[in-house]
Write a protein that holds these residues in place. Structure first.
Motif, short mmCIF file in Angstrom:
data_model
loop_
_atom_site.label_atom_id
_atom_site.label_comp_id
_atom_site.label_asym_id
_atom_site.label_seq_id
_atom_site.Cartn_x
_atom_site.Cartn_y
_atom_site.Cartn_z
N VAL A 1 0.84 -1.20 0.00
CA VAL A 1 0.00 0.00 0.00
C VAL A 1 0.87 1.25 0.00
N THR A 2 2.07 1.17 0.59
CA THR A 2 3.00 2.30 0.53
C THR A 2 3.42 2.56 -0.91
N CYS A 3 3.73 1.48 -1.63
CA CYS A 3 4.12 1.63 -3.03
C CYS A 3 2.97 2.20 -3.85
N PHE A 4 1.74 1.74 -3.60
CA PHE A 4 0.58 2.25 -4.33
C PHE A 4 0.39 3.74 -4.09
N ALA A 5 0.50 4.16 -2.83
CA ALA A 5 0.33 5.58 -2.49
C ALA A 5 1.41 6.44 -3.14
N LEU A 6 2.65 5.94 -3.18
CA LEU A 6 3.74 6.70 -3.78
C LEU A 6 3.61 6.79 -5.29
N VAL A 7 3.05 5.75 -5.91
CA VAL A 7 2.79 5.81 -7.35
C VAL A 7 1.72 6.85 -7.65
N CYS A 8 0.68 6.90 -6.80
CA CYS A 8 -0.41 7.86 -7.03
C CYS A 8 0.08 9.30 -6.98
N VAL A 9 0.99 9.60 -6.05
CA VAL A 9 1.44 10.99 -5.90
C VAL A 9 2.64 11.30 -6.78
N GLY A 10 3.14 10.30 -7.52
CA GLY A 10 4.22 10.55 -8.46
C GLY A 10 5.62 10.42 -7.91
N VAL A 11 5.76 9.97 -6.65
CA VAL A 11 7.10 9.77 -6.09
C VAL A 11 7.78 8.58 -6.78
N LEU A 12 7.03 7.49 -6.96
CA LEU A 12 7.51 6.37 -7.75
C LEU A 12 7.02 6.54 -9.19
N PRO A 13 7.69 5.92 -10.16
CA PRO A 13 7.26 6.06 -11.55
C PRO A 13 5.78 5.75 -11.72
N SER A 14 5.07 6.70 -12.29
CA SER A 14 3.62 6.59 -12.40
C SER A 14 3.22 6.00 -13.74
N SER A 15 2.43 4.90 -13.65
CA SER A 15 1.89 4.28 -14.87
C SER A 15 0.69 3.45 -14.46
N LEU A 16 -0.13 3.14 -15.44
CA LEU A 16 -1.31 2.33 -15.18
C LEU A 16 -0.91 0.93 -14.71
N ALA A 17 0.16 0.40 -15.28
CA ALA A 17 0.62 -0.93 -14.88
C ALA A 17 1.06 -0.95 -13.42
N ALA A 18 1.75 0.10 -12.98
CA ALA A 18 2.19 0.18 -11.59
C ALA A 18 1.00 0.25 -10.64
N LEU A 19 -0.02 1.01 -11.03
CA LEU A 19 -1.23 1.09 -10.21
C LEU A 19 -1.91 -0.27 -10.12
N TYR A 20 -1.99 -0.97 -11.25
CA TYR A 20 -2.60 -2.30 -11.27
C TYR A 20 -1.88 -3.24 -10.30
N VAL A 21 -0.58 -3.32 -10.43
CA VAL A 21 0.20 -4.29 -9.66
C VAL A 21 0.11 -4.00 -8.16
N THR A 22 0.34 -2.75 -7.78
CA THR A 22 0.37 -2.43 -6.35
C THR A 22 -1.02 -2.52 -5.72
N PHE A 23 -2.06 -2.12 -6.45
CA PHE A 23 -3.42 -2.24 -5.88
C PHE A 23 -3.82 -3.69 -5.70
N ILE A 24 -3.62 -4.50 -6.74
CA ILE A 24 -4.01 -5.91 -6.67
C ILE A 24 -3.24 -6.63 -5.57
N ALA A 25 -1.94 -6.35 -5.46
CA ALA A 25 -1.13 -7.00 -4.43
C ALA A 25 -1.61 -6.62 -3.03
N THR A 26 -1.94 -5.35 -2.82
CA THR A 26 -2.42 -4.91 -1.50
C THR A 26 -3.73 -5.59 -1.14
N ALA A 27 -4.70 -5.55 -2.05
CA ALA A 27 -6.01 -6.15 -1.78
C ALA A 27 -5.90 -7.65 -1.54
N THR A 28 -5.06 -8.32 -2.32
CA THR A 28 -4.91 -9.77 -2.21
C THR A 28 -4.31 -10.17 -0.88
#
Length: 549
Positions: A426-453
């Motif tokens: 969830v930390t990685c997902f939040a950082l992708v959303c705010v642009g600290v980590l490289p922002s892309s749709l694929a990154a959002l997919y991976v981090t969100f699915i991993a957190t929920a799972t």
């Protein structure tokens, strides 16, 4: 006696008067209900010896007419054999209950995956969407204790039947009109009625497992029930956007610096942007949106009526014979058990772990469309993200639950591992959303699915561990309080978007991270005990010693 039926013996230690009448009967040779009415419960947690066998008590035997027998009448200890059997129909009961949970979830999360269309069609906003979802936690708190009493005293059938009726009536009310402002009030009423049924849907899975399944199937069956319920969420994420397509023209979404501008004002200015319009007038567009939404609501209503009839036809509270010895043991009196559970420190650690994290996580997952809308993610993309997250939850929950059943007594380690990995993701997902980590749709997919799972796979473990540490208090009693905390924290989480001046939704990611971090110290303090499992394992070992080599 077929091969699935076994005899497990238990020493009751009850006095026998020698005149053909027992003073008390602890066990029936057939089956004792899981619902207890025994008012005696120690203030301290029961020990292993207390649970495996009742201690012999020296009392003065009585004649049938109530007169005391001679003082030298000695009590004897009786060994009562309890028949146990695993019925194949237990899987039917599990599936039907899981579908009930799925239907309740579909009702609960109907509008979050289609929030953009719903807001355009009915003049709603994000606050309206979150309020419709928030009716679940709000009305859950109204019926929580009541349905806990129904399950532990009357049985699970009346609880499930009445809850499914509430869901069905709620579905029907939503189908009355699609014209504002009436449609808004009808959907609020429907959501409230559905929320009243949420108590049984949430804390029912471990009760079904305890009544119908053996000791090394319980975690798996609880996970399966939760998986089926989560299929309802997956349904809303995928089928919702398909049945209700976004007619506000997603081609007119411009993303710049993580900001999204949705152009829904149909003027000549739009022609200059090069956007293709589905409809030239907002009136036609809104009419089609309402038609699509009502078609989906009719379908959900029809399904709920079918499932209600299925439950009315066959859904018994318990099997003819118990699946194991612990299922035949009396649970404590509901009111006494309710009071006693408040004095169990280990239970409150589990309640804090489950309530804080799962209460926030469940709402966070359902609001993926609302969370990602400011970052240019379309309704359809968010729907698929939620679907894959639900699919991952199903698979991982079953794997972890089966591992826990095969290798018992490792629940604490598995829960801790899930929460640590969940915090990282969830930390990685939040950082992708705010642009600290490289922002892309694929990154959002991976981090969100991993957190929920990862977070979801801990849910059946917490349910079952709660039943273990509080045994012989009724499963309905303990899980009613456990899920109450979940809904309280979920209510607070969903209340925040309705407050004024709350425009950005990025706080939701950090709120989930904070909830996970808060839950980790209680996990480390937890002393996982397996009182119920010890009763069953002791009985199985005793049976094996009796069998000829």
């Amino acid at each position: 006696m077929d091969e699935n039926t076994r005899l497990l013996s238990d020493t009751s230690g009850r006095p026998f008067d020698g005149f053909g009448k027992e003073e008390e009967t602890l066990y029936s040779p057939q089956y004792l209900a899981i619902n207890a009415a025994d008012p005696k419960l120690s203030d301290n947690a029961a020990t292993f010896e207390d649970l495996v066998s009742e201690r012999t008590r020296i009392t003065t035997p009585k004649f049938d007419d109530g007169l005391q027998a001679p003082v030298n009448s000695s009590p004897v200890t009786q060994e009562v054999e309890v028949k146990v059997k695993l019925y194949k129909r237990r899987w039917y009961i599990l599936v039907v209950f899981g579908l009930f949970g799925a239907t309740q979830n579909i009702m609960w999360n109907t509008f979050a995956p289609i929030s953009a269309v719903s807001e355009d069609a009915f003049g709603w906003n994000d606050g309206t969407i979150t309020t419709l979802i928030n009716w679940g936690p709000i009305t859950f708190m109204v019926t929580n204790v009541f349905f806990s009493w129904v399950i532990d005293v009357k049985g699970i059938r009346p609880a499930v039947v009445s809850s499914m009726m509430l869901v069905t009536v709620g579905c029907g009310i939503r189908c009355i009109s699609s014209t504002p402002p009436l449609v808004t009030w009808l959907n609020h009423i429907g959501a409230a009625l559905n929320g009243l049924a949420g108590a049984v849907a949430m804390f029912g899975p471990p009760v079904v497992s305890s009544v119908w399944f053996g000791p090394h199937e319980r975690t798996t069956s609880t996970a399966l029930t939760i998986v089926l319920a989560n299929m309802g969420l997956a349904f809303t994420f995928v089928v919702g956007p398909i049945l209700v397509p976004d007619r506000t023209n997603p081609n007119c979404t411009n993303v710049k610096n993580n900001e999204s501008i949705h152009m829904t004002t149909y003027t000549s200015d739009l022609e200059e942007t090069g956007c293709s319009l589905y409809f030239n007038t907002s009136g036609t567009r809104i009419a089609e949106e309402r038609k699509d939404i009502m078609f989906m609501l009719y379908g959900v209503c029809g399904w709920s009526v079918f499932l209600l009839l299925l439950i009315l036809l066959y859904f018994p509270s318990r099997p003819p014979l118990p699946p194991c010895l612990s299922a035949s043991k009396k649970r404590e009196n509901f009111l006494v058990g309710l009071k006693t559970v408040f004095r169990r420190g280990q239970f409150w650690l589990l309640a804090l772990i489950y309530g804080v994290t799962q209460g926030v996580a469940n709402c966070w997952t359902g609001l993926v469309d609302v969370i990602l809308k400011p970052y240019g993610v379309t309704q359809k993309q968010a729907g698929w993200m939620g679907f894959y997250g639900s699919l991952g939850q199903m698979v991982m929950s079953l794997i972890v639950a089966r591992f826990a059943d095969k290798f018992s007594r490792h629940f604490k380690v598995l829960i801790l591992l899930a929460y640590v990995l969940g915090a990282v993701n969830v930390t990685c997902f939040a950082l992708v959303c705010v642009g600290v980590l490289p922002s892309s749709l694929a990154a959002l997919y991976v981090t969100f699915i991993a957190t929920a799972t990862i977070l979801c796979c801990a849910e059946p473990l917490i349910y079952e561990l709660t039943c273990e540490v509080t045994f012989p208090i009724g499963e309905g009693t303990t899980n009613c309080i456990l899920t109450l905390g979940n809904n309280i924290f979920g209510f607070v989480f969903l209340l925040i978007p309705t407050l004024p001046h709350i425009s950005s939704q990025s706080w939701m990611n950090w709120a989930l991270l904070g909830a996970i971090v808060v839950a980790i110290p209680p996990i480390l303090l937890l002393k996982d005990r397996y009182l119920r499992l010890e009763v069953d394992e002791h009985a199985e070992k005793k049976l094996m010693r009796k069998q000829p080599e």
